[in-house]
Design a protein around this motif. Structure first.
Motif, PDB file in Angstrom:
ATOM      1  N   GLU A 160      40.035  51.486  38.031  1.00 33.88           N
ATOM      2  CA  GLU A 160      39.277  50.347  37.717  1.00 33.88           C
ATOM      3  C   GLU A 160      37.555  50.682  37.912  1.00 33.88           C
ATOM      4  O   GLU A 160      37.260  51.588  38.568  1.00 33.88           O
ATOM      5  CB  GLU A 160      39.676  49.498  39.004  1.00 33.88           C
ATOM      6  CG  GLU A 160      38.653  48.473  39.184  1.00 33.88           C
ATOM      7  CD  GLU A 160      38.621  47.568  38.106  1.00 33.88           C
ATOM      8  OE1 GLU A 160      37.373  47.094  37.806  1.00 33.88           O
ATOM      9  OE2 GLU A 160      39.766  47.084  37.563  1.00 33.88           O
ATOM     10  N   PRO A 161      37.139  50.319  36.846  1.00 30.24           N
ATOM     11  CA  PRO A 161      35.726  50.845  36.694  1.00 30.24           C
ATOM     12  C   PRO A 161      34.491  50.014  37.646  1.00 30.24           C
ATOM     13  O   PRO A 161      33.638  50.411  38.003  1.00 30.24           O
ATOM     14  CB  PRO A 161      35.061  50.254  35.393  1.00 30.24           C
ATOM     15  CG  PRO A 161      35.981  49.195  34.833  1.00 30.24           C
ATOM     16  CD  PRO A 161      37.487  49.475  35.634  1.00 30.24           C
ATOM     17  N   ALA A 162      34.951  48.761  38.281  1.00 26.22           N
ATOM     18  CA  ALA A 162      34.174  48.053  39.008  1.00 26.22           C
ATOM     19  C   ALA A 162      35.075  47.517  40.174  1.00 26.22           C
ATOM     20  O   ALA A 162      35.167  46.362  40.468  1.00 26.22           O
ATOM     21  CB  ALA A 162      33.521  47.095  38.327  1.00 26.22           C
ATOM     22  N   PRO A 163      35.546  48.437  41.163  1.00 28.25           N
ATOM     23  CA  PRO A 163      36.295  47.849  42.365  1.00 28.25           C
ATOM     24  C   PRO A 163      35.600  46.984  43.163  1.00 28.25           C
ATOM     25  O   PRO A 163      34.431  47.500  43.428  1.00 28.25           O
ATOM     26  CB  PRO A 163      37.159  49.119  42.902  1.00 28.25           C
ATOM     27  CG  PRO A 163      36.070  50.300  42.537  1.00 28.25           C
ATOM     28  CD  PRO A 163      35.433  49.891  41.194  1.00 28.25           C
ATOM     29  N   HIS A 164      36.174  45.942  43.712  1.00 32.20           N
ATOM     30  CA  HIS A 164      35.514  45.059  44.567  1.00 32.20           C
ATOM     31  C   HIS A 164      35.408  45.888  46.060  1.00 32.20           C
ATOM     32  O   HIS A 164      36.281  46.145  46.380  1.00 32.20           O
ATOM     33  CB  HIS A 164      35.921  43.764  44.933  1.00 32.20           C
ATOM     34  CG  HIS A 164      35.038  42.839  45.762  1.00 32.20           C
ATOM     35  ND1 HIS A 164      34.933  42.735  46.788  1.00 32.20           N
ATOM     36  CD2 HIS A 164      34.446  41.773  44.940  1.00 32.20           C
ATOM     37  CE1 HIS A 164      34.114  41.864  47.242  1.00 32.20           C
ATOM     38  NE2 HIS A 164      33.911  41.241  45.927  1.00 32.20           N
ATOM     39  N   PRO A 165      34.193  45.790  46.709  1.00 32.79           N
ATOM     40  CA  PRO A 165      34.310  46.757  48.021  1.00 32.79           C
ATOM     41  C   PRO A 165      34.983  46.070  49.122  1.00 32.79           C
ATOM     42  O   PRO A 165      35.283  46.494  50.185  1.00 32.79           O
ATOM     43  CB  PRO A 165      32.779  46.790  48.179  1.00 32.79           C
ATOM     44  CG  PRO A 165      32.032  45.601  47.636  1.00 32.79           C
ATOM     45  CD  PRO A 165      32.758  45.619  46.368  1.00 32.79           C
ATOM     46  N   PRO A 200      34.684  39.012  35.917  1.00 33.37           N
ATOM     47  CA  PRO A 200      35.395  39.279  34.492  1.00 33.37           C
ATOM     48  C   PRO A 200      36.696  39.888  34.581  1.00 33.37           C
ATOM     49  O   PRO A 200      36.838  40.834  35.466  1.00 33.37           O
ATOM     50  CB  PRO A 200      34.281  40.050  33.728  1.00 33.37           C
ATOM     51  CG  PRO A 200      32.867  39.759  34.457  1.00 33.37           C
ATOM     52  CD  PRO A 200      33.482  39.554  35.901  1.00 33.37           C
ATOM     53  N   GLY A 201      37.518  39.458  33.632  1.00 32.18           N
ATOM     54  CA  GLY A 201      38.958  40.112  33.875  1.00 32.18           C
ATOM     55  C   GLY A 201      39.975  39.030  34.085  1.00 32.18           C
ATOM     56  O   GLY A 201      39.503  37.709  34.700  1.00 32.18           O
ATOM     57  N   ASP A 202      41.240  39.430  34.144  1.00 35.56           N
ATOM     58  CA  ASP A 202      42.350  38.428  34.396  1.00 35.56           C
ATOM     59  C   ASP A 202      42.828  38.884  35.782  1.00 35.56           C
ATOM     60  O   ASP A 202      43.697  39.819  35.697  1.00 35.56           O
ATOM     61  CB  ASP A 202      43.551  38.364  33.383  1.00 35.56           C
ATOM     62  CG  ASP A 202      44.534  37.272  33.508  1.00 35.56           C
ATOM     63  OD1 ASP A 202      44.180  36.618  34.531  1.00 35.56           O
ATOM     64  OD2 ASP A 202      45.504  37.363  32.904  1.00 35.56           O
ATOM     65  N   GLY A 203      42.694  38.294  36.762  1.00 36.92           N
ATOM     66  CA  GLY A 203      42.891  38.587  38.318  1.00 36.92           C
ATOM     67  C   GLY A 203      41.885  39.406  38.688  1.00 36.92           C
ATOM     68  O   GLY A 203      40.932  39.239  38.687  1.00 36.92           O
ATOM     69  N   ILE A 204      42.189  40.191  39.665  1.00 40.03           N
ATOM     70  CA  ILE A 204      41.245  41.133  40.282  1.00 40.03           C
ATOM     71  C   ILE A 204      40.720  42.554  39.624  1.00 40.03           C
ATOM     72  O   ILE A 204      39.666  42.960  40.062  1.00 40.03           O
ATOM     73  CB  ILE A 204      41.642  41.470  41.800  1.00 40.03           C
ATOM     74  CG1 ILE A 204      42.856  42.833  41.559  1.00 40.03           C
ATOM     75  CG2 ILE A 204      41.999  40.502  42.646  1.00 40.03           C
ATOM     76  CD1 ILE A 204      43.029  43.518  42.816  1.00 40.03           C
ATOM     77  N   GLY A 205      41.606  42.633  38.375  1.00 37.68           N
ATOM     78  CA  GLY A 205      40.970  43.921  37.710  1.00 37.68           C
ATOM     79  C   GLY A 205      40.060  43.420  36.648  1.00 37.68           C
ATOM     80  O   GLY A 205      39.985  42.293  35.988  1.00 37.68           O
ATOM     81  N   SER A 206      39.276  44.637  36.136  1.00 33.06           N
ATOM     82  CA  SER A 206      38.386  44.137  34.931  1.00 33.06           C
ATOM     83  C   SER A 206      39.532  44.196  33.676  1.00 33.06           C
ATOM     84  O   SER A 206      40.669  44.490  33.583  1.00 33.06           O
ATOM     85  CB  SER A 206      37.615  45.693  34.657  1.00 33.06           C
ATOM     86  OG  SER A 206      36.822  45.773  36.032  1.00 33.06           O
ATOM     87  N   ALA A 207      38.533  44.180  32.395  1.00 32.90           N
ATOM     88  CA  ALA A 207      39.704  43.791  31.451  1.00 32.90           C
ATOM     89  C   ALA A 207      39.693  45.297  30.677  1.00 32.90           C
ATOM     90  O   ALA A 207      39.214  45.769  29.599  1.00 32.90           O
ATOM     91  CB  ALA A 207      38.602  42.857  30.585  1.00 32.90           C
ATOM     92  N   THR A 208      40.407  46.066  31.111  1.00 32.99           N
ATOM     93  CA  THR A 208      40.740  47.341  30.736  1.00 32.99           C
ATOM     94  C   THR A 208      42.126  47.385  30.131  1.00 32.99           C
ATOM     95  O   THR A 208      43.008  46.363  30.514  1.00 32.99           O
ATOM     96  CB  THR A 208      40.750  48.571  31.962  1.00 32.99           C
ATOM     97  OG1 THR A 208      41.757  48.054  32.926  1.00 32.99           O
ATOM     98  CG2 THR A 208      39.394  48.255  32.595  1.00 32.99           C
ATOM     99  N   ARG A 213      48.186  46.122  30.275  1.00 34.85           N
ATOM    100  CA  ARG A 213      49.536  46.574  30.470  1.00 34.85           C
ATOM    101  C   ARG A 213      50.173  46.039  31.501  1.00 34.85           C
ATOM    102  O   ARG A 213      51.619  45.614  31.305  1.00 34.85           O
ATOM    103  CB  ARG A 213      49.462  48.238  30.456  1.00 34.85           C
ATOM    104  CG  ARG A 213      50.843  48.770  30.706  1.00 34.85           C
ATOM    105  CD  ARG A 213      50.869  50.353  30.485  1.00 34.85           C
ATOM    106  NE  ARG A 213      51.867  50.956  30.480  1.00 34.85           N
ATOM    107  CZ  ARG A 213      52.093  51.901  31.393  1.00 34.85           C
ATOM    108  NH1 ARG A 213      51.223  52.219  32.549  1.00 34.85           N
ATOM    109  NH2 ARG A 213      53.423  52.583  31.708  1.00 34.85           N
ATOM    110  N   VAL A 214      49.613  46.194  32.658  1.00 32.73           N
ATOM    111  CA  VAL A 214      50.434  45.374  33.703  1.00 32.73           C
ATOM    112  C   VAL A 214      50.552  43.990  33.539  1.00 32.73           C
ATOM    113  O   VAL A 214      51.816  43.346  33.985  1.00 32.73           O
ATOM    114  CB  VAL A 214      49.382  45.450  35.084  1.00 32.73           C
ATOM    115  CG1 VAL A 214      49.848  44.685  36.398  1.00 32.73           C
ATOM    116  CG2 VAL A 214      49.212  47.018  35.687  1.00 32.73           C
ATOM    117  N   GLN A 215      49.549  43.085  33.019  1.00 33.32           N
ATOM    118  CA  GLN A 215      49.637  41.675  33.005  1.00 33.32           C
ATOM    119  C   GLN A 215      50.573  41.366  31.907  1.00 33.32           C
ATOM    120  O   GLN A 215      51.044  40.164  31.696  1.00 33.32           O
ATOM    121  CB  GLN A 215      48.386  41.156  32.755  1.00 33.32           C
ATOM    122  CG  GLN A 215      47.306  41.306  34.103  1.00 33.32           C
ATOM    123  CD  GLN A 215      45.904  41.391  33.533  1.00 33.32           C
ATOM    124  OE1 GLN A 215      45.645  41.381  32.608  1.00 33.32           O
ATOM    125  NE2 GLN A 215      45.200  41.719  34.587  1.00 33.32           N
TER     126      GLN A 215
END
Length: 238
Positions: A160-165, A200-208, A213-215
């Motif tokens: 994840e490139p931008a994990p929420h702290p 940005p992204g679907d859920g808590i993850g970025s649009a990677t 693949r998970v979604q």
């Protein structure tokens, strides 16, 4: 002897061979509080039921209507023995205090993998301010699919490139019937989780590609996300 604790449970405790999750629908914030206290009274006035029960925790839902129950048993056999001999008297007392509870479960699970602090008491560890339950349902039983999906989620988290702290830990459990995954996620606050979902992204993850693949995993049927506050911990007295 049964005693209360404000401490959150250790979801990765290796002694827990049979974790159980269940939900009660009680209807209102007042009935949430009444049900939590009724559980506390029914348990505290009785001896701790079994050495193989390590802890029992209740959480109030942010929907102002539900309670989450999480119990840590060493084995399903110990739980079944408790149900046969000491469970109904507690149920009857709670139902007398708070009539009309709708009980969903219990769901039988096994802890699979965790990401985050290994032990609650490690130096500098953060205390969760909010527990987020992510309930994943698949189309039919497939234990290999359960494990592969969790492995993919953890790979996405690692990349994840931008994990929420505000995220503290995630504890993944596999239902014993092979159809569900339950992620017990610990956050520093509900607001942090809300902010992560709004990014940005679907859920808590970025649009990677990892999260895509998970979604879009084959056989993924539904995802439900619920926020809770830890309201009551019960553990054996010393």
């Amino acid at each position: 002897m049964t005693r209360r604790t404000d401490s959150h449970p250790d979801l990765s405790d290796a002694r827990v061979g049979a974790p159980f999750f269940s939900t009660w629908r009680v209807g209102t914030p007042l009935r949430q509080r009444q049900a939590v206290e009724a559980v506390a009274v029914a348990w505290e006035r009785r001896p701790w039921p079994a050495d193989d029960l390590l802890g029992y925790h209740l959480y109030t839902g942010h929907d102002a209507s539900t309670l989450l129950h999480y119990s840590q048993w060493a084995s399903e056999q110990a739980y079944e023995a408790f149900v046969r001999t000491r469970h109904q008297e507690r149920v009857d007392e709670i139902d007398t205090a708070v009539p009309g509870i709708e009980r969903l479960g219990p769901g039988r699970y096994r802890h699979y993998r965790s990401r985050g602090p290994a032990h609650r008491g490690e130096p500098g560890g953060r205390v969760p301010g909010c527990v987020v339950i992510v309930d994943i349902e698949f189309e039919g039983p497939d234990p290999d699919r359960q494990r592969a999906w969790v492995d993919a989620v953890l790979e996405a988290l690692e990349n994840e490139p931008a994990p929420h702290p505000g995220g503290i830990a995630a504890h993944f459990h596999l239902s014993t019937d092979g159809t569900r995954v339950l992620n017990y996620a610990e956050w520093d606050s509900a607001q942090s989780h809300i902010e992560a979902l709004a990014a940005p992204g679907d859920g808590i993850g970025s649009a990677t590609a990892f999260w895509q693949r998970v979604q879009t995993w084959p056989g993924l049927k539904s995802t439900t996300v619920s926020r809770y506050d830890h309201a009551l911990g019960l553990v054996p007295g010393r």
